[in-house]
Design a protein around this motif. Structure first.
Motif, PDB file in Angstrom:
ATOM      1  N   GLU A 167       5.439   1.812   6.017  1.00 45.85           N
ATOM      2  CA  GLU A 167       6.344   0.641   6.241  1.00 45.85           C
ATOM      3  C   GLU A 167       5.743  -0.257   5.138  1.00 45.85           C
ATOM      4  OE1 GLU A 167       9.099   0.448   8.210  1.00 45.85           O
ATOM      5  OE2 GLU A 167       8.344   2.280   8.959  1.00 45.85           O
ATOM      6  N   GLY A 168       4.658   0.064   4.429  1.00 45.50           N
ATOM      7  CA  GLY A 168       3.816  -0.607   3.382  1.00 45.50           C
ATOM      8  C   GLY A 168       2.550  -1.314   4.075  1.00 45.50           C
ATOM      9  N   VAL A 169       1.749  -1.700   3.407  1.00 48.29           N
ATOM     10  CA  VAL A 169       0.215  -2.012   3.533  1.00 48.29           C
ATOM     11  C   VAL A 169      -0.064  -3.409   2.623  1.00 48.29           C
ATOM     12  CG1 VAL A 169      -0.993  -0.357   1.910  1.00 48.29           C
ATOM     13  CG2 VAL A 169      -1.974  -1.480   3.992  1.00 48.29           C
ATOM     14  N   PHE A 170      -0.619  -4.370   2.945  1.00 48.07           N
ATOM     15  CA  PHE A 170      -1.195  -5.460   2.359  1.00 48.07           C
ATOM     16  C   PHE A 170      -2.339  -4.985   1.274  1.00 48.07           C
ATOM     17  CE2 PHE A 170       1.101  -7.776   5.728  1.00 48.07           C
ATOM     18  CZ  PHE A 170       2.096  -8.481   4.843  1.00 48.07           C
ATOM     19  N   GLN A 171      -2.189  -5.531   0.090  1.00 50.53           N
ATOM     20  CA  GLN A 171      -3.377  -5.230  -0.980  1.00 50.53           C
ATOM     21  C   GLN A 171      -4.765  -5.738  -0.386  1.00 50.53           C
ATOM     22  OE1 GLN A 171      -2.174  -5.968  -4.857  1.00 50.53           O
ATOM     23  NE2 GLN A 171      -4.380  -6.413  -5.580  1.00 50.53           N
ATOM     24  N   ASN A 172      -4.702  -6.733   0.247  1.00 45.73           N
ATOM     25  CA  ASN A 172      -5.942  -7.094   0.931  1.00 45.73           C
ATOM     26  C   ASN A 172      -6.597  -6.273   2.039  1.00 45.73           C
ATOM     27  OD1 ASN A 172      -4.139  -8.016   2.788  1.00 45.73           O
ATOM     28  ND2 ASN A 172      -5.073  -9.807   3.190  1.00 45.73           N
ATOM     29  N   VAL A 173      -5.782  -5.480   2.576  1.00 48.21           N
ATOM     30  CA  VAL A 173      -6.249  -4.400   3.653  1.00 48.21           C
ATOM     31  C   VAL A 173      -6.770  -3.296   2.934  1.00 48.21           C
ATOM     32  CG1 VAL A 173      -5.269  -2.770   5.313  1.00 48.21           C
ATOM     33  CG2 VAL A 173      -4.569  -4.882   5.462  1.00 48.21           C
ATOM     34  N   ILE A 174      -6.279  -2.991   1.573  1.00 48.32           N
ATOM     35  CA  ILE A 174      -6.885  -1.787   1.098  1.00 48.32           C
ATOM     36  C   ILE A 174      -8.208  -2.010   0.450  1.00 48.32           C
ATOM     37  CG2 ILE A 174      -6.628  -0.392  -1.066  1.00 48.32           C
ATOM     38  CD1 ILE A 174      -3.563  -0.642  -0.912  1.00 48.32           C
ATOM     39  N   TRP A 175      -8.483  -3.381  -0.321  1.00 49.27           N
ATOM     40  CA  TRP A 175      -9.825  -3.497  -1.013  1.00 49.27           C
ATOM     41  C   TRP A 175     -10.661  -3.676   0.337  1.00 49.27           C
ATOM     42  CZ3 TRP A 175     -11.937  -8.414   0.053  1.00 49.27           C
ATOM     43  CH2 TRP A 175     -10.920  -9.638   0.243  1.00 49.27           C
ATOM     44  N   LYS A 176     -10.314  -4.297   1.419  1.00 45.81           N
ATOM     45  CA  LYS A 176     -11.299  -4.382   2.839  1.00 45.81           C
ATOM     46  C   LYS A 176     -11.461  -2.866   3.140  1.00 45.81           C
ATOM     47  CE  LYS A 176      -9.854  -8.823   3.983  1.00 45.81           C
ATOM     48  NZ  LYS A 176      -9.106  -9.598   5.001  1.00 45.81           N
ATOM     49  N   ILE A 226     -14.197  -2.750  -1.632  1.00 42.81           N
ATOM     50  CA  ILE A 226     -14.497  -3.190  -3.056  1.00 42.81           C
ATOM     51  C   ILE A 226     -14.122  -4.798  -3.092  1.00 42.81           C
ATOM     52  CG2 ILE A 226     -14.380  -0.812  -3.904  1.00 42.81           C
ATOM     53  CD1 ILE A 226     -11.133  -1.453  -4.367  1.00 42.81           C
ATOM     54  N   ASP A 227     -14.082  -5.180  -4.174  1.00 47.39           N
ATOM     55  CA  ASP A 227     -13.766  -6.530  -4.476  1.00 47.39           C
ATOM     56  C   ASP A 227     -12.423  -6.416  -4.603  1.00 47.39           C
ATOM     57  OD1 ASP A 227     -13.627  -6.695  -7.344  1.00 47.39           O
ATOM     58  OD2 ASP A 227     -15.758  -6.955  -7.270  1.00 47.39           O
ATOM     59  N   SER A 228     -11.706  -7.814  -4.782  1.00 47.05           N
ATOM     60  CA  SER A 228     -10.364  -7.836  -4.731  1.00 47.05           C
ATOM     61  C   SER A 228      -9.791  -7.733  -6.354  1.00 47.05           C
ATOM     62  CB  SER A 228      -9.731  -9.437  -4.438  1.00 47.05           C
ATOM     63  OG  SER A 228     -10.420 -10.197  -5.111  1.00 47.05           O
ATOM     64  N   ARG A 229     -10.802  -7.885  -7.364  1.00 45.00           N
ATOM     65  CA  ARG A 229     -10.533  -7.752  -8.786  1.00 45.00           C
ATOM     66  C   ARG A 229     -10.421  -6.163  -9.070  1.00 45.00           C
ATOM     67  NH1 ARG A 229     -14.369 -11.087 -12.238  1.00 45.00           N
ATOM     68  NH2 ARG A 229     -15.890  -9.726 -11.209  1.00 45.00           N
ATOM     69  N   LYS A 230     -11.316  -5.382  -8.217  1.00 49.09           N
ATOM     70  CA  LYS A 230     -11.441  -3.792  -8.614  1.00 49.09           C
ATOM     71  C   LYS A 230      -9.982  -3.456  -8.048  1.00 49.09           C
ATOM     72  CE  LYS A 230     -14.369  -0.181  -8.438  1.00 49.09           C
ATOM     73  NZ  LYS A 230     -15.723   0.144  -9.085  1.00 49.09           N
ATOM     74  N   CYS A 231     -10.055  -3.741  -6.813  1.00 44.54           N
ATOM     75  CA  CYS A 231      -8.622  -3.391  -6.307  1.00 44.54           C
ATOM     76  C   CYS A 231      -7.164  -3.573  -6.872  1.00 44.54           C
ATOM     77  CB  CYS A 231      -8.494  -3.986  -4.846  1.00 44.54           C
ATOM     78  SG  CYS A 231      -7.077  -3.258  -3.747  1.00 44.54           S
ATOM     79  N   SER A 232      -7.256  -4.808  -7.760  1.00 45.81           N
ATOM     80  CA  SER A 232      -6.106  -5.309  -8.481  1.00 45.81           C
ATOM     81  C   SER A 232      -6.116  -4.021  -9.742  1.00 45.81           C
ATOM     82  CB  SER A 232      -6.302  -6.518  -8.934  1.00 45.81           C
ATOM     83  OG  SER A 232      -6.237  -7.461  -8.071  1.00 45.81           O
ATOM     84  N   GLY A 262      -1.157 -16.320   6.369  1.00 45.60           N
ATOM     85  CA  GLY A 262      -1.064 -17.310   5.637  1.00 45.60           C
ATOM     86  C   GLY A 262      -1.478 -17.325   4.093  1.00 45.60           C
ATOM     87  N   ALA A 263      -1.890 -16.330   3.861  1.00 48.00           N
ATOM     88  CA  ALA A 263      -2.345 -16.253   2.291  1.00 48.00           C
ATOM     89  C   ALA A 263      -1.475 -15.085   1.557  1.00 48.00           C
ATOM     90  CB  ALA A 263      -3.685 -15.427   2.044  1.00 48.00           C
ATOM     91  N   ARG A 264      -1.114 -15.647   0.231  1.00 45.37           N
ATOM     92  CA  ARG A 264      -0.087 -14.857  -0.499  1.00 45.37           C
ATOM     93  C   ARG A 264      -1.020 -13.525  -0.746  1.00 45.37           C
ATOM     94  NH1 ARG A 264       0.420 -14.876  -6.058  1.00 45.37           N
ATOM     95  NH2 ARG A 264       2.069 -13.545  -6.759  1.00 45.37           N
ATOM     96  N   THR A 265      -0.172 -12.379  -0.990  1.00 52.22           N
ATOM     97  CA  THR A 265      -0.938 -11.084  -1.111  1.00 52.22           C
ATOM     98  C   THR A 265       0.452  -9.971  -1.677  1.00 52.22           C
ATOM     99  OG1 THR A 265      -2.432  -9.291  -0.634  1.00 52.22           O
ATOM    100  CG2 THR A 265      -0.906 -10.001   1.143  1.00 52.22           C
ATOM    101  N   TYR A 266       0.094  -8.876  -1.874  1.00 54.90           N
ATOM    102  CA  TYR A 266       1.191  -8.151  -2.091  1.00 54.90           C
ATOM    103  C   TYR A 266       1.206  -6.816  -0.973  1.00 54.90           C
ATOM    104  CZ  TYR A 266       0.921  -9.863  -6.810  1.00 54.90           C
ATOM    105  OH  TYR A 266       1.279 -10.829  -7.934  1.00 54.90           O
ATOM    106  N   LEU A 267       2.417  -6.680  -0.755  1.00 55.42           N
ATOM    107  CA  LEU A 267       2.872  -5.471   0.005  1.00 55.42           C
ATOM    108  C   LEU A 267       3.141  -4.394  -0.888  1.00 55.42           C
ATOM    109  CD1 LEU A 267       3.512  -4.647   2.977  1.00 55.42           C
ATOM    110  CD2 LEU A 267       5.959  -5.059   2.436  1.00 55.42           C
ATOM    111  N   LEU A 268       2.371  -3.226  -0.624  1.00 47.58           N
ATOM    112  CA  LEU A 268       2.279  -1.845  -1.107  1.00 47.58           C
ATOM    113  C   LEU A 268       3.047  -0.834  -0.455  1.00 47.58           C
ATOM    114  CD1 LEU A 268      -1.039  -2.385  -2.591  1.00 47.58           C
ATOM    115  CD2 LEU A 268       0.786  -3.020  -3.934  1.00 47.58           C
ATOM    116  N   LYS A 269       3.906  -0.118  -1.311  1.00 44.76           N
ATOM    117  CA  LYS A 269       4.515   0.912  -0.657  1.00 44.76           C
ATOM    118  C   LYS A 269       4.493   2.235  -1.593  1.00 44.76           C
ATOM    119  CE  LYS A 269       7.765  -2.048   1.896  1.00 44.76           C
ATOM    120  NZ  LYS A 269       9.228  -2.122   2.134  1.00 44.76           N
TER     121      LYS A 269
END
Length: 141
Positions: free
Chosen positions: A16-25, A29-35, A56-63
């Motif tokens: 169903e997709g995963v938020f980008q912040n979940v991936i870097w956690k 790794i830090d969010s810049r490296k994840c980006s 409540g924070a803007r992030t990206y949903l990745l599929k």
């Protein structure tokens, strides 16, 4: 396995997709490296990125993009492609040698798959009988 592959596997795991912040956690790794990793996956056209909100924070949903595989299975008989596909011959199917060979190959494949299915069933039956015998032996003790 490198971080790019790990990130892609995480994305594929979440249908169903995963938020980008979940991936870097998850990757620790830090969010810049994840980006940067996500950008590489986008450049390779492996994923889709949509704007979303998580806690409540803007992030990206990745599929993960679905792999599109051509469905030629129905035209294949073993390694033989359907004799009539692209055929320009003016023949009658009942008398076409190429078509007959293709159909014979289909029949042989079906017979092989039935034999394999019967063999698998026999193996399962034997394993069940062995398990039952072991259980009965344990009960006697």
């Amino acid at each position: 396995m490198d971080l790019e592959e790990e990130a892609y596997n995480i994305i594929k795991r979440h249908k169903e997709g995963v938020f980008q912040n979940v991936i870097w956690k998850e990757l620790d790794i830090d969010s810049r490296k994840c980006s940067r990793i996500i950008k590489k996956l986008l450049d390779k056209d492996l994923i889709i990125r949509e704007i979303g909100v998580s806690n409540g924070a803007r992030t990206y949903l990745l599929k993960a993009k679905e792999e599109v595989k051509e469905k030629y299975d129905l035209l294949l008989s073993g390694s033989l492609f359907s004799a009539c596909t692209g055929c320009t011959g003016d023949c009658q199917p009942e008398y076409c040698g190429r078509l007959s060979e293709w159909i014979d190959n289909l029949i042989q494949e079906e017979d092989k798959s039935e034999d394999i299915g019967d063999l698998e069933s026999d193996i399962e039956d034997e394993e069940e009988a062995e398990e039952e015998a072991e259980e009965e032996a344990e009960e006697e003790i």
